[in-house]
Design an enzyme around this catalytic site. Structure first.
Site, PDB file in Angstrom:
ATOM      1  CB  THR A   1       4.341  62.477   3.540  1.00 21.38           C
ATOM      2  OG1 THR A   1       3.894  61.370   4.308  1.00 21.38           O
ATOM      3  CG2 THR A   1       5.852  62.588   3.635  1.00 21.38           C
TER       4      THR A   1
ATOM      5  CG  HIS B   1       3.942  66.285   7.795  1.00 15.24           C
ATOM      6  ND1 HIS B   1       3.627  66.844   9.009  1.00 15.24           N
ATOM      7  CD2 HIS B   1       3.160  65.183   7.688  1.00 15.24           C
ATOM      8  CE1 HIS B   1       2.693  66.114   9.608  1.00 15.24           C
ATOM      9  NE2 HIS B   1       2.393  65.099   8.818  1.00 15.24           N
TER      10      HIS B   1
ATOM     11  CG  HIS C   1       4.985  59.255  -1.572  1.00 14.39           C
ATOM     12  ND1 HIS C   1       5.154  60.438  -0.876  1.00 14.39           N
ATOM     13  CD2 HIS C   1       3.955  58.634  -0.976  1.00 14.39           C
ATOM     14  CE1 HIS C   1       4.268  60.502   0.109  1.00 14.39           C
ATOM     15  NE2 HIS C   1       3.518  59.420   0.066  1.00 14.39           N
TER      16      HIS C   1
ATOM     17  CB  CYS D   1      14.641  42.335   2.229  1.00 14.17           C
ATOM     18  SG  CYS D   1      14.188  44.073   2.178  1.00 14.17           S
TER      19      CYS D   1
ATOM     20  CB  CYS E   1      13.208  46.747   4.271  1.00 14.31           C
ATOM     21  SG  CYS E   1      14.897  47.221   3.857  1.00 14.31           S
TER      22      CYS E   1
ATOM     23  NE  ARG F   1      -9.675  65.804   5.741  1.00 17.43           N
ATOM     24  CZ  ARG F   1      -8.368  65.744   5.887  1.00 17.43           C
ATOM     25  NH1 ARG F   1      -7.855  65.449   7.065  1.00 17.43           N
ATOM     26  NH2 ARG F   1      -7.576  65.959   4.864  1.00 17.43           N
TER      27      ARG F   1
ATOM     28  N   GLY G   1      -1.570  55.995  12.478  1.00 21.57           N
ATOM     29  CA  GLY G   1      -1.333  57.419  12.734  1.00 21.57           C
ATOM     30  C   GLY G   1      -0.028  57.614  13.477  1.00 21.57           C
ATOM     31  CB  ILE G   2       2.982  59.393  12.660  1.00 21.31           C
ATOM     32  CG1 ILE G   2       3.080  58.309  11.576  1.00 21.31           C
ATOM     33  CG2 ILE G   2       4.346  59.678  13.280  1.00 21.31           C
ATOM     34  CD1 ILE G   2       3.840  58.732  10.343  1.00 21.31           C
TER      35      ILE G   2
HETATM   36  P1  NAD Z   1      -4.693  63.372   8.097  1.00 19.69           P
HETATM   37  O1  NAD Z   1      -3.826  64.249   8.904  1.00 19.69           O
HETATM   38  O2  NAD Z   1      -5.373  63.903   6.893  1.00 19.69           O
HETATM   39  O3  NAD Z   1      -5.833  62.734   9.045  1.00 19.69           O
HETATM   40  C1  NAD Z   1      -5.825  62.786  10.416  1.00 19.69           C
HETATM   41  C2  NAD Z   1      -7.225  63.172  10.865  1.00 19.69           C
HETATM   42  O4  NAD Z   1      -7.286  63.114  12.285  1.00 19.69           O
HETATM   43  C3  NAD Z   1      -7.612  64.582  10.436  1.00 19.69           C
HETATM   44  O5  NAD Z   1      -8.804  64.566   9.645  1.00 19.69           O
HETATM   45  C4  NAD Z   1      -7.829  65.274  11.776  1.00 19.69           C
HETATM   46  O6  NAD Z   1      -8.867  66.271  11.732  1.00 19.69           O
HETATM   47  C5  NAD Z   1      -8.207  64.087  12.666  1.00 19.69           C
HETATM   48  N1  NAD Z   1      -8.204  64.390  14.100  1.00 19.69           N
HETATM   49  C6  NAD Z   1      -7.664  65.448  14.757  1.00 19.69           C
HETATM   50  N2  NAD Z   1      -7.962  65.376  16.063  1.00 19.69           N
HETATM   51  C7  NAD Z   1      -8.703  64.248  16.244  1.00 19.69           C
HETATM   52  C8  NAD Z   1      -9.300  63.639  17.384  1.00 19.69           C
HETATM   53  N3  NAD Z   1      -9.187  64.174  18.617  1.00 19.69           N
HETATM   54  N4  NAD Z   1      -9.986  62.493  17.208  1.00 19.69           N
HETATM   55  C9  NAD Z   1     -10.107  61.942  15.975  1.00 19.69           C
HETATM   56  N5  NAD Z   1      -9.554  62.480  14.851  1.00 19.69           N
HETATM   57  C10 NAD Z   1      -8.863  63.623  15.003  1.00 19.69           C
HETATM   58  O7  NAD Z   1      -3.845  62.109   7.717  1.00 19.69           O
HETATM   59  P2  NAD Z   1      -3.989  60.883   6.691  1.00 19.69           P
HETATM   60  O8  NAD Z   1      -3.263  61.212   5.458  1.00 19.69           O
HETATM   61  O9  NAD Z   1      -5.395  60.388   6.595  1.00 19.69           O
HETATM   62  O10 NAD Z   1      -3.116  59.854   7.529  1.00 19.69           O
HETATM   63  C11 NAD Z   1      -3.560  59.381   8.789  1.00 19.69           C
HETATM   64  C12 NAD Z   1      -2.421  59.245   9.774  1.00 19.69           C
HETATM   65  O11 NAD Z   1      -1.552  58.186   9.339  1.00 19.69           O
HETATM   66  C13 NAD Z   1      -1.518  60.462   9.927  1.00 19.69           C
HETATM   67  O12 NAD Z   1      -1.085  60.533  11.281  1.00 19.69           O
HETATM   68  C14 NAD Z   1      -0.338  60.131   9.030  1.00 19.69           C
HETATM   69  O13 NAD Z   1       0.850  60.804   9.449  1.00 19.69           O
HETATM   70  C15 NAD Z   1      -0.218  58.654   9.253  1.00 19.69           C
HETATM   71  N6  NAD Z   1       0.401  57.873   8.166  1.00 19.69           N
HETATM   72  C16 NAD Z   1       1.124  56.808   8.546  1.00 19.69           C
HETATM   73  C17 NAD Z   1       1.667  55.960   7.599  1.00 19.69           C
HETATM   74  C18 NAD Z   1       2.411  54.752   8.026  1.00 19.69           C
HETATM   75  O14 NAD Z   1       3.001  54.082   7.166  1.00 19.69           O
HETATM   76  N7  NAD Z   1       2.372  54.417   9.316  1.00 19.69           N
HETATM   77  C19 NAD Z   1       1.486  56.230   6.225  1.00 19.69           C
HETATM   78  C20 NAD Z   1       0.702  57.326   5.869  1.00 19.69           C
HETATM   79  C21 NAD Z   1       0.161  58.148   6.850  1.00 19.69           C
HETATM   80 ZN    ZN Z   2      15.754  45.161   3.555  1.00 17.29          ZN
END
Ligand code: NAD
Ligand code: ZN
EC number: 1.1.1.103
Length: 341
Positions: free
Chosen positions: A40, A43, A63, A99, A107, A200, A263-264
């Site tokens: 984050t 980003h 954070h 909550c 929440c 990785r 993943g987002i």
């Molecule tokens: P990151 O961006 O470091 O990891 C994502 C990985 O996906 C990278 O290593 C990238 O090379 C890989 N990738 C790219 N193309 C790919 C493919 N075709 N197949 C497989 N892997 C591929 O992110 P992170 O910090 O490890 O977080 C993981 C994900 O979770 C991110 O999308 C992040 O935004 C999300 N996230 C969500 C929450 C939530 O609460 N839902 C919280 C934290 C992070």
């Molecule tokens: Zn709440």
């Protein structure tokens, strides 16, 4: 005090001076020791579309942290000055339906530390005491500093029974790699993790993935043949946010498979819904960590011998923050820690 802030609406992060923050009756004032850089924060650094729409400028970011309570509000109970704590970066309202039912991670009125309110990349951080998490002595500062993303991994991985199951993790970012370690520790059979980044994937192997797959070079279905997995994966943990990875997961799940999605993805991602319907897949979205069930599980996992320490690949003094952001942006890192003290 020193802070790392989004001071301008363009690419970058800047070291600034700010007033030591005021704290309220229900807050704790934490002297920050270590912070970690999250995706984050990258980003926000890159000032992408999401960041432009989300982050008011100026904003102190960050954070993921560990620190020591230096002052406590007069209504606070259960914490003392000198307690070593990490904390939950999702500040929840306390009065919405979820909550009040004890499901704070759901929440509807969540505020993000270092996103919507001043963050942890600072010498001092103020959060509500209910968001602080007191650390046992045998949890190192390094581990505590990454409890937030470790918690994402634990929350996602422990969504389903993993014992003896074949697990597919798409995305070997820091969270995917930590999830692989958790799956192995709790007794999964095959823990297959995919990415396109060989650095990785090597790290994932070190932390316990049983098979790594570079999907730019290898076909996941061939790997399943090699492993004798004739039917498909039992559990899928989506940790890339990349549509082709999500699609490959849906396509390789066994009937009745269970998927947790962290993943987002980009808006309006296309997937083959027939895979979901005719295979009877279960899909669960994951946001943040359960407060505080996930936090207790993290401590127990570490205390029962889970070793995720190799995920921390770099540490810098906060004055060298630019090096930390550079290495994190290069993709050639696991977690990167900034030392404040
Ligand atoms: P990151 O961006 O470091 O990891 C994502 C990985 O996906 C990278 O290593 C990238 O090379 C890989 N990738 C790219 N193309 C790919 C493919 N075709 N197949 C497989 N892997 C591929 O992110 P992170 O910090 O490890 O977080 C993981 C994900 O979770 C991110 O999308 C992040 O935004 C999300 N996230 C969500 C929450 C939530 O609460 N839902 C919280 C934290 C992070
Ligand atoms: Zn709440």
């Amino acid at each position: 005090m020193k802070t790392l802030s989004k001071s301008f609406a363009k690419e970058g992060i800047w070291m600034e001076q700010a007033e030591k923050p005021e704290f309220g009756h229900n807050d704790v004032l934490i002297r920050v020791r270590k912070t970690a850089i999250c995706g984050t924060d990258i980003h926000i650094y890159n000032w992408d579309d999401w960041a432009q729409q989300t982050i008011p400028v100026p904003m102190t970011v960050g954070h993921e942290f560990v620190g020591v309570i230096e002052e406590i509000g007069q209504e606070v109970q259960g914490f003392s000055i000198g307690d070593r704590v990490s904390g939950e970066g999702h500040i929840t309202c306390g009065y919405c339906r979820n909550c009040r039912a004890g499901r704070r991670h759901l929440c509807r009125n969540t505020y993000g530390v270092g996103v919507d309110r001043p963050g942890a990349f600072a010498e001092y951080l103020v959060i509500p005491a209910v968001n602080a998490f007191k650390l046992p002595n045998d949890i190192s500062d390094e581990m505590a500093a990454i409890f937030d993303p470790f918690g994402n991994a634990v929350h996602t991985a422990l969504s389903y029974d993993l014992v003896g199951e074949d697990v597919l993790i798409t995305g070997a970012g820091p969270i995917g790699i930590m999830a692989a370690a958790v799956c192995r520790h709790v007794g999964a059979r095959h823990v297959v993790i995919t990415d396109v980044n060989s650095y990785r994937l090597d790290l994932a192997k070190k932390l316990g993935a049983t098979r790594t797959v570079d999907v730019s070079k290898e076909n996941l279905k061939d790997v399943m043949d090699e492993l004798g997995m004739t039917e498909g994966f039992d559990v899928g943990l989506e940790m890339s946010g990349v549509p082709s990875a999500v699609q490959s997961m849906f396509a390789t799940m066994n009937n009745g498979g269970k998927i947790a999605m962290l993943g987002i993805p980009p808006a309006n991602m296309g997937v083959d819904w027939n895979q979901v319907i005719f295979k009877g897949l279960q899909i669960k979205g994951i946001y943040g960590r359960e407060m505080f069930e996930t936090w207790y599980k993290m401590v127990s996992l570490l205390q029962s011998g889970l070793d995720i320490s190799p995920i921390i690949t770099h540490q810098f003094d906060v004055d060298d923050f630019q090096q930390g952001f550079d290495v994190m942006r290069s993709g050639l890192s696991g977690k990167v820690i900034l030392n404040w003290k």
